[in-house]
Design an enzyme around this catalytic site. Structure first.
Site, PDB file in Angstrom:
ATOM      1  N   ARG A 144      15.987  -3.160  11.354  1.00  0.00           N
ATOM      2  CA  ARG A 144      16.583  -1.980  10.704  1.00  0.00           C
ATOM      3  C   ARG A 144      17.042  -0.928  11.705  1.00  0.00           C
ATOM      4  O   ARG A 144      17.928  -0.129  11.390  1.00  0.00           O
ATOM      5  CB  ARG A 144      15.620  -1.382   9.676  1.00  0.00           C
ATOM      6  CG  ARG A 144      15.570  -2.224   8.420  1.00  0.00           C
ATOM      7  CD  ARG A 144      14.771  -1.594   7.289  1.00  0.00           C
ATOM      8  NE  ARG A 144      14.887  -2.441   6.094  1.00  0.00           N
ATOM      9  CZ  ARG A 144      14.030  -2.433   5.090  1.00  0.00           C
ATOM     10  NH1 ARG A 144      12.979  -1.633   5.110  1.00  0.00           N
ATOM     11  NH2 ARG A 144      14.226  -3.225   4.053  1.00  0.00           N
ATOM     12  N   LYS A 157       7.775  -2.222  -6.483  1.00  0.00           N
ATOM     13  CA  LYS A 157       7.746  -3.598  -5.985  1.00  0.00           C
ATOM     14  C   LYS A 157       6.328  -3.977  -5.538  1.00  0.00           C
ATOM     15  O   LYS A 157       5.827  -5.042  -5.888  1.00  0.00           O
ATOM     16  CB  LYS A 157       8.750  -3.720  -4.823  1.00  0.00           C
ATOM     17  CG  LYS A 157       8.934  -5.117  -4.294  1.00  0.00           C
ATOM     18  CD  LYS A 157      10.307  -5.300  -3.661  1.00  0.00           C
ATOM     19  CE  LYS A 157      10.413  -4.693  -2.269  1.00  0.00           C
ATOM     20  NZ  LYS A 157       9.641  -5.395  -1.248  1.00  0.00           N
ATOM     21  N   ASP A 197       9.747   2.317   4.367  1.00  0.00           N
ATOM     22  CA  ASP A 197      10.871   1.677   3.667  1.00  0.00           C
ATOM     23  C   ASP A 197      12.014   2.645   3.380  1.00  0.00           C
ATOM     24  O   ASP A 197      13.103   2.230   2.977  1.00  0.00           O
ATOM     25  CB  ASP A 197      10.388   1.051   2.348  1.00  0.00           C
ATOM     26  CG  ASP A 197       9.461  -0.128   2.600  1.00  0.00           C
ATOM     27  OD1 ASP A 197       9.454  -0.669   3.727  1.00  0.00           O
ATOM     28  OD2 ASP A 197       8.738  -0.515   1.659  1.00  0.00           O
ATOM     29  N   GLY A 216       8.562 -10.656   2.176  1.00  0.00           N
ATOM     30  CA  GLY A 216       7.481 -10.563   3.151  1.00  0.00           C
ATOM     31  C   GLY A 216       6.140 -10.282   2.490  1.00  0.00           C
ATOM     32  O   GLY A 216       5.108 -10.829   2.879  1.00  0.00           O
ATOM     33  N   ARG A 243       1.414  -7.214  -6.731  1.00  0.00           N
ATOM     34  CA  ARG A 243      -0.055  -7.256  -6.794  1.00  0.00           C
ATOM     35  C   ARG A 243      -0.549  -7.520  -8.206  1.00  0.00           C
ATOM     36  O   ARG A 243      -1.609  -8.115  -8.398  1.00  0.00           O
ATOM     37  CB  ARG A 243      -0.628  -5.947  -6.245  1.00  0.00           C
ATOM     38  CG  ARG A 243      -0.526  -5.883  -4.708  1.00  0.00           C
ATOM     39  CD  ARG A 243      -0.596  -4.442  -4.220  1.00  0.00           C
ATOM     40  NE  ARG A 243      -0.660  -4.307  -2.768  1.00  0.00           N
ATOM     41  CZ  ARG A 243       0.391  -4.360  -1.942  1.00  0.00           C
ATOM     42  NH1 ARG A 243       1.601  -4.597  -2.422  1.00  0.00           N
ATOM     43  NH2 ARG A 243       0.242  -4.196  -0.645  1.00  0.00           N
ATOM     44  N   GLN A 296       0.485  -5.003   4.356  1.00  0.00           N
ATOM     45  CA  GLN A 296       0.516  -6.448   4.133  1.00  0.00           C
ATOM     46  C   GLN A 296      -0.616  -7.129   4.895  1.00  0.00           C
ATOM     47  O   GLN A 296      -1.275  -8.028   4.377  1.00  0.00           O
ATOM     48  CB  GLN A 296       1.881  -7.001   4.541  1.00  0.00           C
ATOM     49  CG  GLN A 296       2.980  -6.499   3.606  1.00  0.00           C
ATOM     50  CD  GLN A 296       4.368  -6.956   3.990  1.00  0.00           C
ATOM     51  OE1 GLN A 296       4.551  -7.590   5.028  1.00  0.00           O
ATOM     52  NE2 GLN A 296       5.345  -6.637   3.174  1.00  0.00           N
TER      53      GLN A 296
HETATM   54  C1  S3P Z   1       4.489  -3.537   1.569  1.00  0.00           C
HETATM   55  C2  S3P Z   1       4.098  -3.069   2.790  1.00  0.00           C
HETATM   56  C3  S3P Z   1       5.027  -2.614   3.821  1.00  0.00           C
HETATM   57  C4  S3P Z   1       6.423  -2.371   3.247  1.00  0.00           C
HETATM   58  C5  S3P Z   1       6.856  -3.477   2.345  1.00  0.00           C
HETATM   59  C6  S3P Z   1       5.904  -3.607   1.178  1.00  0.00           C
HETATM   60  C7  S3P Z   1       3.460  -3.968   0.613  1.00  0.00           C
HETATM   61  O1  S3P Z   1       5.132  -3.603   4.826  1.00  0.00           O
HETATM   62  O2  S3P Z   1       7.363  -2.199   4.294  1.00  0.00           O
HETATM   63  O3  S3P Z   1       8.159  -3.226   1.840  1.00  0.00           O
HETATM   64  O4  S3P Z   1       3.752  -4.111  -0.593  1.00  0.00           O
HETATM   65  O5  S3P Z   1       2.307  -4.154   1.029  1.00  0.00           O
HETATM   66  P1  S3P Z   1       4.116  -3.658   6.099  1.00  0.00           P
HETATM   67  O6  S3P Z   1       2.754  -3.897   5.589  1.00  0.00           O
HETATM   68  O7  S3P Z   1       4.623  -4.801   6.929  1.00  0.00           O
HETATM   69  O8  S3P Z   1       4.276  -2.341   6.771  1.00  0.00           O
END
Ligand code: S3P
Length: 428
Positions: free
Chosen positions: A346, A20, A315, A91, A25, A167
């Site tokens: 969670r 994912k 995750d 997110g 990206r 993120q």
């Molecule tokens: C992700 C970063 C993680 C992860 C999310 C995907 C990403 O989140 O939990 O499922 O693709 O950058 P956080 O950056 O909030 O930890």
């Protein structure tokens, strides 16, 4: 209520859906690239398709024949969208796209579903405001919908991130493409590094020094390339745990990403006594990949999980909680308060579902304790609108004494639309 009826041991070879994080990206970086990118094995889940739709709305020409995706990159500057960009449950989409929009000299609004609209955005809004963008949102700029009035050029930043979050780091690095000034992000622990790797592949100067990532002189993406997205270890984790806890199981999961920022689950499986091995390790599109063979493991041991490993398995904690129910002793997870602001809270989701199934579990502010060697009774659980919670409790049903009922499984489509058919395929 959906009655979960799966039983049997898991056998066979499967390639779970693609990663994912990398799928998101590939669209984002491919769109702001000055060149053509072909994406093979793109994850066609709701979250990633929402990213694709957003970049089309930002004026990028993306061809999608459902097997391959071809992105005719527009370069860094995109088109003001005619409507609100709705990224659903994702997110990663809202936080990373905000970084790119912060550097666009136009107005845009990002929103999502009712779960996403409750997730905190101040973690990205604060640094983006420091870089000169205007970011507005509900409750004093904290929650979506987010309004972004971008600026070009942005200011530089030397940001000490209070969280180990890919993120947040990625959002700042993407905004950093829109300034020539210093751009530096330091995290308290290493989070996944796919943005850094992919930016480098597109020709951007990225330096990594311990926990600090900075951008160098060249901040233009210019490359024609093919990105082959490997299988997602976060999706593989459900079947790895299933094979470990269901007697008679033996499976091989192919092409799984083994990037060291993602393999905390393998460290945990090793310490807990799961029988597994990695076969045919190789590198595909700049990422380590391998096949993982997992078989039933009758002597699982409880462990403590905390500290720097948490971002490397964040995750996977919902499915690790199911593994923990079958281990000898008490499994304790701490320093994982970030779980409270994921697709659901969670910690609360795991604790309340496990309690409903008769497991002895104790909730902490930043984690939980699970008493192992416990029989999973039947009962009612909730998916809490959270794909990884729903999938974890479908796996729990494989070893439950009585029937498990779950209220919502539609949310699984955000990351793994074919989860049920893949589970059926492996059950023999
Ligand atoms: C992700 C970063 C993680 C992860 C999310 C995907 C990403 O989140 O939990 O499922 O693709 O950058 P956080 O950056 O909030 O930890």
């Amino acid at each position: 209520m959906y009655e979960v009826k799966f039983k049997g041991s898991l056998k066979g070879t499967l390639r779970v859906p693609s990663d994912k994080s990398i799928s998101h990206r590939s669209i984002m970086l491919g769109s702001i690239n000055d060149g053509e990118v072909v994406v093979k094995n793109f994850l066609r889940s709701e979250d990633c398709l929402n990213t694709l739709k957003a970049f089309k709305a930002l004026g990028v020409n993306i061809e999608d024949n459902e097997t391959l995706i071809k992105i005719h990159g527009k370069g860094k500057f995109l088109k003001e969208p005619f409507d609100v960009l709705d990224v659903g449950n994702s997110g990663t989409s809202i936080r990373l796209i905000s970084g790119i929009l912060a550097g666009q000299p136009f107005y845009s609004v990002l929103t999502g579903d009712r779960y996403l609209r409750k997730r905190p955005m101040d973690r990205i809004a604060i640094p983006l405001r420091m870089m000169g963008a205007t970011i507005l949102g509900r409750e004093n700029g904290k929650y979506p919908p987010l309004t972004i009035i971008g600026k070009n050029p942005l200011n530089g930043i030397d940001y000490k991130s209070p969280k180990a979050s890919a993120q947040v780091k990625s959002c700042i690095l993407l905004a950093g493409l829109f300034t020539d000034e210093e751009v530096k992000v330091t995290e308290p622990a290493r989070s996944r590094d796919h943005t850094e790797r992919m930016l480098k592949a597109f020709g951007v100067d990225v330096e990594v020094d311990g926990l600090t990532v900075s951008l160098g002189k060249n901040r233009v993406l210019k490359a024609d390339m093919e990105i082959d997205v490997p299988a997602d270890i976060s999706s593989a984790a459900f079947f790895m745990v299933a094979a470990a806890i269901v007697p008679g199981s033996e499976i091989i999961l192919e092409d799984v990403i083994l990037n060291p920022t993602r393999t905390g689950i393998l460290d945990v499986m090793e310490k807990m006594g799961v029988n597994f091995e990695i076969i045919n390790k190789r590198v595909v599109s700049g990422e380590e990949v391998g096949n993982i063979k997992v078989s039933y493991s009758s002597e699982l041991k409880a462990i403590s999980i905390s500290g720097d490993i948490i971002p490397r398995l964040i995750d996977e904690i919902p499915i690790i909680s199911i593994l923990a129910t079958q281990a000898e002793g008490k499994t304790v997870i701490r320093n994982a308060a970030e779980l409270r602001v994921k697709e659901s809270d969670r910690i609360k989701s795991i604790v309340s579902n496990l309690k409903n199934l008769g497991i002895n579990v104790e909730e902490f502010e930043d984690g939980f304790m699970i008493q192992g060697k416990s029989k999973i009774a039947g009962g009612e659980v909730s998916g809490f609108g959270d794909h990884r919670i729903a999938m974890s409790f479908l796996i729990a049903s494989l070893i439950s004494e009585d029937t498990i009922y779950i209220d919502d499984i539609d949310c699984i489509a955000t990351s793994y639309p074919n989860f049920l058919s893949d589970l059926k395929f492996l059950l023999k």
